[in-house]
Structure formats: C-alpha cells, structure tokens
Design a protein around this motif. Structure first.
Motif, PDB file in Angstrom:
ATOM      1  N   VAL A  85       1.785   0.861  12.714  1.00 34.85           N
ATOM      2  CA  VAL A  85       2.836   1.098  11.393  1.00 34.85           C
ATOM      3  C   VAL A  85       3.959   0.260  11.170  1.00 34.85           C
ATOM      4  O   VAL A  85       4.711  -0.130  12.373  1.00 34.85           O
ATOM      5  CB  VAL A  85       3.260   2.361  11.351  1.00 34.85           C
ATOM      6  N   LYS A 140      -1.902  -4.413   5.254  1.00 38.32           N
ATOM      7  CA  LYS A 140      -3.170  -3.529   5.114  1.00 38.32           C
ATOM      8  C   LYS A 140      -4.333  -4.325   5.447  1.00 38.32           C
ATOM      9  O   LYS A 140      -5.248  -3.927   6.065  1.00 38.32           O
ATOM     10  CB  LYS A 140      -3.362  -3.256   3.679  1.00 38.32           C
ATOM     11  N   LYS A 185      -0.455   0.050   8.513  1.00 35.02           N
ATOM     12  CA  LYS A 185       0.370   0.998   7.486  1.00 35.02           C
ATOM     13  C   LYS A 185       1.555   0.291   7.077  1.00 35.02           C
ATOM     14  O   LYS A 185       2.124  -0.164   8.146  1.00 35.02           O
ATOM     15  CB  LYS A 185       0.330   2.342   7.897  1.00 35.02           C
TER      16      LYS A 185
END
Length: 135
Positions: free
Chosen positions: A61, A80, A85
């Motif tokens: 992330v 992506k 993320k």
C-alpha cells in the motif's frame, strides 16, 4: 508512505528552494530525493513511477497525504500497474503520518550540515541513516 517538504534551510538564499521527497516503509526511508523546484503532479508521477512503484510488491500500500500533486492520476496508475494499492491519508488525521516526523529529521540533518551549494545539500541528505529518519 510518501511525503515531501520544503527544506527550509537558508531563507532568502538560493538554497531556500529545495524540496525533499521521501518514501518510507517498515524498514525506514526509501528513495529519498531532493530537487530545486516545487512539487507538482508531473514530478510526483515520475517519482512514483520510476522510484517507488518498481520497489513495491503486489498487495503493498502506498499512502500519501492530500497535497494536490499526490492526486495525479499517473501516480495511482503506476502503483496499480505494480500490484500496489494507492491510498490517501485522511485529511482529518495528519498526525498519524509517520513521514511527517521523518521529513522533520531529514530537514534537521541538512540544516545541521549548513550546506552552501546544491551538491552539499545532496551530500547532507545522503548522510542520514535509517535510524535518523525512521520517525
């Protein structure tokens, strides 16, 4: 986490225009970079695409704050593309960002070195260790 901040080193001098951007993971600072202009969407996209995204693993992330440049669609797309993320930190809780402390420590390291030229700014940033900048 990714953060950037102006290296407020020598007000009124040519060194007042440096900006540092720092990635941070559980191991410490990653891909710190400084440059002589302000942050914009295009610069942030390049930083994420070329420096951060190649380092991430699927499922990682990338967390950023609400700076306008961080909303650049290319940055999200680069994350992506590498399986990561891309999340925006809630604007209501900026104190939860560990990179704020990290950025402050980097600024402190650079100020302490009292650089008088661009190469000296970069050398001072390079002298920081993970322990110094973990936040």
């Amino acid at each position: 986490m990714v953060d950037e901040g102006r290296l407020d080193l020598a007000r009124g001098s040519s060194l007042d225009a440096y900006l540092a951007i720092i990635g941070q993971n559980l191991g410490g600072a990653v891909e710190p970079m400084a440059f002589e202009r302000s942050m914009n969407g295009a610069t942030f996209e390049v930083y994420i695409r070329d420096r951060i995204a190649p380092r991430v693993q699927p499922g990682d992330v990338i967390v950023v704050d609400w700076l306008g440049a961080h909303r650049a669609p290319g940055a999200r797309a680069a994350a992506k593309e590498h399986g990561a993320k891309f999340c925006m930190l809630s604007p209501d809780v900026p104190d939860l960002s560990p990179v704020e402390s990290c950025g402050s420590k980097v600024t402190e390291l650079v100020r302490g070195a009292a650089p008088r030229s661009a190469p000296q700014v970069y050398q001072a940033i390079g002298r920081g260790t993970d322990r110094d900048v973990k936040g």
